[in-house]
Write a protein that holds these residues in place. Sequence first.
Motif, mmCIF file in Angstrom:
data_model
loop_
_atom_site.group_PDB
_atom_site.id
_atom_site.type_symbol
_atom_site.label_atom_id
_atom_site.label_comp_id
_atom_site.label_asym_id
_atom_site.label_seq_id
_atom_site.Cartn_x
_atom_site.Cartn_y
_atom_site.Cartn_z
ATOM 1 N N ARG A 159 0.808 -1.223 0.000
ATOM 2 C CA ARG A 159 0.000 0.000 0.000
ATOM 3 C C ARG A 159 0.841 1.272 0.000
ATOM 4 O O ARG A 159 0.290 2.367 -0.132
ATOM 5 N N ARG A 206 -6.673 -4.572 -7.229
ATOM 6 C CA ARG A 206 -7.889 -3.961 -6.662
ATOM 7 C C ARG A 206 -9.109 -4.784 -7.031
ATOM 8 O O ARG A 206 -10.036 -4.937 -6.219
ATOM 9 N N GLU A 224 -6.477 -0.833 -1.613
ATOM 10 C CA GLU A 224 -5.433 0.123 -1.247
ATOM 11 C C GLU A 224 -4.094 -0.170 -1.921
ATOM 12 O O GLU A 224 -3.115 0.539 -1.695
ATOM 13 N N CYS A 255 -1.141 -0.022 -4.419
ATOM 14 C CA CYS A 255 -0.741 1.159 -5.190
ATOM 15 C C CYS A 255 0.458 0.866 -6.081
ATOM 16 O O CYS A 255 1.160 -0.128 -5.892
#
Length: 240
Positions: free
Chosen positions: A23, A75, A81, A83
Motif C-alpha cells: 500500500r 484492486r 489500497e 498502489c
Amino acid sequence: MSSNNNITDNRVTLNGVKVYPFRSFDELLAFAEKQKGILVSINAEKILHATDETRGIINRNIGFCDGAGAVYALRQKGHPEACKLPGCELWLKSIAACHRDKTFYLVGGRQEVIDETVAKLRREYPGIRIVAYRNGYLKTPEERAALIDDVAAKRPDFVFVAMGSPKQELLMEEMMRRHPAIYQGLGGSFDVYTGHVKRAPRWWVDHNLEFLYRLIHQPSRIKRQVHLLRYAYWLAFHKL
C-alpha cells in the motif's frame, strides 16, 4: 535468491504471477528490511507474457506493482489500497531513507553511466556509503564469479543491478545465495537518473499514462503496446 518459502502471506496470483499488494513505499521497504530478498517490479506486460521461467523468478522473490495494470488487477481481487510503486523511484527512496546507516553496491549500465550515477548519488546524499560499483558488462564467467565473490566479501545492505529482466534477476539470485541482502533490479534506471534517458513528466506518471507518453516519443513500441489490449480484455472479464 533460490527460495523464499515463508513469503506466502497475502500475495495475489495473476496469470500465475504472485504479487504483493503493498500500500506504500514504506510498507514495501519495511517488509524487505525484515525479510531480505529480491524486489521484482511487476507490470501488465510481465503478467501478460509470463513464462515458466519468469513466473519462477518472480514467485521465488518479492513481486511488487510497478504499473497501473497490475494495480487494477489487485484492486479487482479485493485489495483496494494496493498502489503503484515505480521501481525507478523505489531505489532512490531506499537510499534517501537509509543512506546514513546502510551500505550500497551498484551494478549496471555503461561505464560512463555508472560513474555519473555514483557521482550524483554522492552529491545528493552526502555520507552515502557505496562499498563498490561496476558497469553491467560481464563478458566472461570469471568476471561474473568475481563480482559475486566481491558482493559476498563486502556484504552490502542493498544491491542494485541495472541490466534488464530476466538477466538481472538471475544474477541477483546467484548473489543472494552467497549474501542475503535487499536486492532490486533496475533495468534502465541509471540512465534515467543521470539524464541519458528522459522519463515521462510527472502529470503523465500520476495519471497512469506513462506508457502513452513513451509510445508518442517512441512509435516503434506499438508492437508491444497492442498486446495490452488483451490484458485490458482479461481485466474487463475477470480472467486474471
